[in-house]
Motif scaffolding. Structure first.
Motif, PDB file in Angstrom:
ATOM      1  N   VAL A  23       0.845  -1.195   0.000  1.00 51.85           N
ATOM      2  CA  VAL A  23       0.000   0.000   0.000  1.00 51.85           C
ATOM      3  C   VAL A  23       0.878   1.241   0.000  1.00 51.85           C
ATOM      4  O   VAL A  23       1.721   1.400   0.871  1.00 51.85           O
ATOM      5  CB  VAL A  23      -0.911   0.034   1.234  1.00 51.85           C
ATOM      6  CG1 VAL A  23      -1.546   1.404   1.382  1.00 51.85           C
ATOM      7  CG2 VAL A  23      -1.980  -1.002   1.097  1.00 51.85           C
ATOM      8  N   VAL A  25       0.911   4.726   0.753  1.00 50.08           N
ATOM      9  CA  VAL A  25       0.088   5.721   1.435  1.00 50.08           C
ATOM     10  C   VAL A  25       0.184   7.072   0.730  1.00 50.08           C
ATOM     11  O   VAL A  25      -0.782   7.835   0.669  1.00 50.08           O
ATOM     12  CB  VAL A  25       0.494   5.831   2.919  1.00 50.08           C
ATOM     13  CG1 VAL A  25      -0.289   6.931   3.615  1.00 50.08           C
ATOM     14  CG2 VAL A  25       0.243   4.497   3.616  1.00 50.08           C
ATOM     15  N   VAL A  28      -2.283   7.063  -1.916  1.00 51.10           N
ATOM     16  CA  VAL A  28      -3.620   7.230  -1.336  1.00 51.10           C
ATOM     17  C   VAL A  28      -3.875   8.702  -1.031  1.00 51.10           C
ATOM     18  O   VAL A  28      -4.923   9.252  -1.365  1.00 51.10           O
ATOM     19  CB  VAL A  28      -3.748   6.394  -0.052  1.00 51.10           C
ATOM     20  CG1 VAL A  28      -5.006   6.782   0.721  1.00 51.10           C
ATOM     21  CG2 VAL A  28      -3.768   4.912  -0.390  1.00 51.10           C
TER      22      VAL A  28
ATOM     23  N   ALA B  11      -3.965   2.339   7.612  1.00 53.26           N
ATOM     24  CA  ALA B  11      -3.806   1.809   6.263  1.00 53.26           C
ATOM     25  C   ALA B  11      -2.855   0.614   6.259  1.00 53.26           C
ATOM     26  O   ALA B  11      -3.115  -0.401   5.595  1.00 53.26           O
ATOM     27  CB  ALA B  11      -3.290   2.910   5.330  1.00 53.26           C
ATOM     28  N   SER B  15      -4.767  -2.819   5.115  1.00 50.83           N
ATOM     29  CA  SER B  15      -4.841  -2.846   3.649  1.00 50.83           C
ATOM     30  C   SER B  15      -4.642  -4.247   3.067  1.00 50.83           C
ATOM     31  O   SER B  15      -5.242  -4.578   2.039  1.00 50.83           O
ATOM     32  CB  SER B  15      -3.837  -1.872   3.044  1.00 50.83           C
ATOM     33  OG  SER B  15      -2.543  -2.179   3.510  1.00 50.83           O
ATOM     34  N   ARG B  37      -7.347   1.436  -2.861  1.00 49.35           N
ATOM     35  CA  ARG B  37      -6.744   2.764  -2.840  1.00 49.35           C
ATOM     36  C   ARG B  37      -7.818   3.849  -2.816  1.00 49.35           C
ATOM     37  O   ARG B  37      -7.740   4.816  -2.054  1.00 49.35           O
ATOM     38  CB  ARG B  37      -5.841   2.955  -4.060  1.00 49.35           C
ATOM     39  CG  ARG B  37      -5.089   4.282  -4.016  1.00 49.35           C
ATOM     40  CD  ARG B  37      -4.465   4.640  -5.343  1.00 49.35           C
ATOM     41  NE  ARG B  37      -3.397   3.758  -5.723  1.00 49.35           N
ATOM     42  CZ  ARG B  37      -3.422   2.976  -6.807  1.00 49.35           C
ATOM     43  NH1 ARG B  37      -4.472   2.981  -7.592  1.00 49.35           N
ATOM     44  NH2 ARG B  37      -2.405   2.203  -7.095  1.00 49.35           N
ATOM     45  N   LEU B  40      -9.489   3.928   0.612  1.00 44.81           N
ATOM     46  CA  LEU B  40      -8.622   4.542   1.626  1.00 44.81           C
ATOM     47  C   LEU B  40      -8.529   6.055   1.409  1.00 44.81           C
ATOM     48  O   LEU B  40      -8.480   6.830   2.366  1.00 44.81           O
ATOM     49  CB  LEU B  40      -7.228   3.909   1.584  1.00 44.81           C
ATOM     50  CG  LEU B  40      -7.127   2.500   2.168  1.00 44.81           C
ATOM     51  CD1 LEU B  40      -5.750   1.904   1.898  1.00 44.81           C
ATOM     52  CD2 LEU B  40      -7.391   2.509   3.673  1.00 44.81           C
ATOM     53  N   TYR B  44      -9.318   8.856   4.007  1.00 49.17           N
ATOM     54  CA  TYR B  44      -8.312   9.860   4.362  1.00 49.17           C
ATOM     55  C   TYR B  44      -8.879  11.267   4.252  1.00 49.17           C
ATOM     56  O   TYR B  44      -8.600  12.125   5.085  1.00 49.17           O
ATOM     57  CB  TYR B  44      -7.100   9.709   3.449  1.00 49.17           C
ATOM     58  CG  TYR B  44      -6.043  10.757   3.672  1.00 49.17           C
ATOM     59  CD1 TYR B  44      -5.196  10.701   4.778  1.00 49.17           C
ATOM     60  CD2 TYR B  44      -5.885  11.819   2.781  1.00 49.17           C
ATOM     61  CE1 TYR B  44      -4.231  11.675   4.989  1.00 49.17           C
ATOM     62  CE2 TYR B  44      -4.924  12.790   2.982  1.00 49.17           C
ATOM     63  CZ  TYR B  44      -4.092  12.712   4.084  1.00 49.17           C
ATOM     64  OH  TYR B  44      -3.149  13.677   4.293  1.00 49.17           O
TER      65      TYR B  44
END
Lengths: 364, 162
Positions: A23, A25, A28, B11, B15, B37, B40, B44
């Motif tokens: 992942v 971040v 994201v 996360a 995840s 994604r 998330l 966020y």
């Protein structure tokens, strides 16, 4: 062994063997920031810097806010293909209406804006509401509220009715104002928004469609229909937050109900659960913009709509432009490539800029 | 900054499982990754509120909605009737490959219910909330999905014998 246990064992075994991508971040965050843009500090500062500078440049800090000085200071802007407004954080150049301009030094800590065919509706530091039209001569649509309080004002535009609605806050109240563009542009009504204490600070215009204004806050979303005249009252829509409203489609970021109030449901409005608070709808309400090149349908079983973007290194940041097209920013080789995409057609490259994408109509 | 760290921790902690859940429903690793994604990112962007109230449920719901392409309508349309038949194909020896293949052949909505129930181990109310449907329909829909799974397994075994 029961079928249930077999299924449990199968899922555990098979999924344990699936290679899981790491992942990212940062990726994201990028998607999130691309969605909400100016609601995050850095990007907001950049956007408002540009808008504040426009005000400073054209109005020149005059005591008369309607005075439009030297129109030659800004190039004539072409809004026929949409506002196409975005900002280059590195160079300080603002791209708007097909032009890029150095709008000068940062002045006002202004805030969000709404793209309209008439120009960009934005706010001054004092919450005065301003319009930057194609001729580059900034006009004041509404003066600053008396005793303006610290607040993040927001605006929306209803292309079907030619209306804009915005929220401003004075020391003792939050006020919704509805403005009509067209032949005789005028403020058609102002309505106090019920709120108390810190809840007032969270209020935003969530949508404006069919002349009905949706206002969201931490405690839910409510609507008002200015067409009802002086007696117009507020109606609760949901305890959750509505992200956008277009063409009788109410896109909720979260909601505890599956139904809309009768005033909407009886008129054929639809409630749709979207991807988040920063999602937007296409003008026809048929698809959702939510940080991906393929726009999900808002109808059960409806076909998604893929933007004709080239393959990107990460999902694009998207926003709806004033003409109904989609502005996209997609990373490529360390830059953001900006495109103007027709919903059923090509994407035209507009610019390649460094830094996180920042669209000017950033307060949706 | 605290919120940023909280989100990173969340996360990182969730995840992998979210991806596996998404993969089991989509059957496509790229779509699964995109869905995780995107969900998330949605969390966020409103982390302060989401983190205060069951962030895992929020993200899971976003993922499933993204995958199913299904939105919450004011009234849920009737789904096509599914045959509720079938002989039990349970075996003493678990053939996970056959079961996995059968799972992947289920309609995506039924597969989502199966994955949420037997992989995520959610209760009926939680599944209903995730899918945006009435809790009282979950028992029925789970039974239909399992019946279809049995039917697919039976057909698979009969095909193998032929």
């Amino acid at each position: 062994m029961t079928i249930e246990l077999i299924v449990v064992e199968t899922l555990e075994r098979k999924l344990a063997d699936v290679p899981v991508p790491r992942v990212d971040v940062a990726s994201v965050r990028r998607v999130a920031r691309g969605r909400r843009l100016a609601r995050i500090g850095g990007s907001a500062a950049a956007v408002v810097a540009a808008l504040g500078a426009v005000t400073a440049l054209v109005i020149g800090g005059s005591a008369d806010p309607d005075r439009a000085t030297d129109p030659a200071a800004l190039p004539t802007l072409d809004f026929t293909a949409g506002l196409r407004g975005f900002y280059d954080q590195q160079s300080g150049l603002t791209h708007l209406g097909g032009q890029s301009s150095d709008l000068g030094a940062v002045r006002d800590p202004a805030t969000g804006a709404a793209a309209t065919p008439y120009g960009l509706v934005f706010f001054g530091a004092d919450q005065s509401v301003r319009l930057l039209p194609a001729d580059g001569r900034v006009r004041t649509l509404a003066a600053s509220p008396a005793r303006a309080a610290d607040f993040t004002p927001t605006a929306k535009y209803d292309p079907g009715r030619g209306l804009s609605a915005w929220l401003t806050r004075s020391a003792d109240r939050v006020t919704l104002s509805v403005y009509e563009f067209g032949e005789g542009p005028r403020l058609i009504g102002s309505y106090p928004v019920p709120c108390a204490g810190t809840a007032c600070a969270s209020l935003e215009v969530a949508g404006l469609d069919q002349g009905i204004v949706f206002v969201r806050g931490d405690d839910g979303t409510r609507l008002i229909d200015p067409a009802a005249g002086p007696d117009a009252g507020w109606t609760d829509v949901t305890d959750g937050q509505v992200a956008d409203v277009r063409n009788r489609v109410v896109l909720a970021a979260d909601t505890d109900t599956d139904t809309l109030p009768p005033v909407l449901a009886d008129a054929g409005w639809r409630l749709v659960l979207g991807q988040g608070l920063d999602s937007q709808l296409t003008l026809d309400g048929a698809h959702e913009l939510a940080g991906a090149a393929t726009l999900a349908s808002t109808s059960v079983g409806g076909a998604p709509l893929a933007l004709a973007l080239p393959p990107g290194e990460a999902p694009p940041a998207l926003t709806l432009d004033s003409d109904g097209s989609v502005l996209a920013a997609q990373p490529e080789g360390g830059t953001e490539v900006y495109y103007d995409c027709r919903l059923a057609g090509a994407c035209v490259e507009l610019a390649r800029l460094p830094g996180e994408p920042v669209f000017l109509d950033a307060a949706r | 900054m605290r919120a940023e760290l909280d989100f990173e921790e969340f996360a990182s902690a969730t995840s992998d499982r979210f991806f596996r859940t998404a993969y089991a429903i989509t059957r496509d690793p790229e779509l699964a990754e995109d869905a995780v994604r995107s969900a998330l990112a949605a969390a966020y962007s409103r982390w302060r509120k989401v983190s205060a109230d069951a962030p895992e449920a929020y993200v899971r719901r976003m993922i499933v909605n993204e995958i199913l392409g299904r939105r919450r309508p004011a009234t849920r349309p009737a789904e096509a009737p599914v045959r509720r038949y079938v002989a039990s194909p349970e075996q003493r020896v678990v053939d996970t490959d056959a079961v996995w293949t059968a799972l992947l052949e289920l309609p995506v909505g039924q597969r989502a219910i199966i994955v949420l129930r037997y992989y995520e181990r959610l209760g009926e109310d939680e599944i209903a909330t995730t899918l945006g449907i009435r809790p009282e329909t979950i028992t029925d829909e789970t039974s239909v999905a399992l019946a279809n799974l049995r039917r697919l397994l039976t057909a698979s075994r009969q095909g193998a014998r032929a």
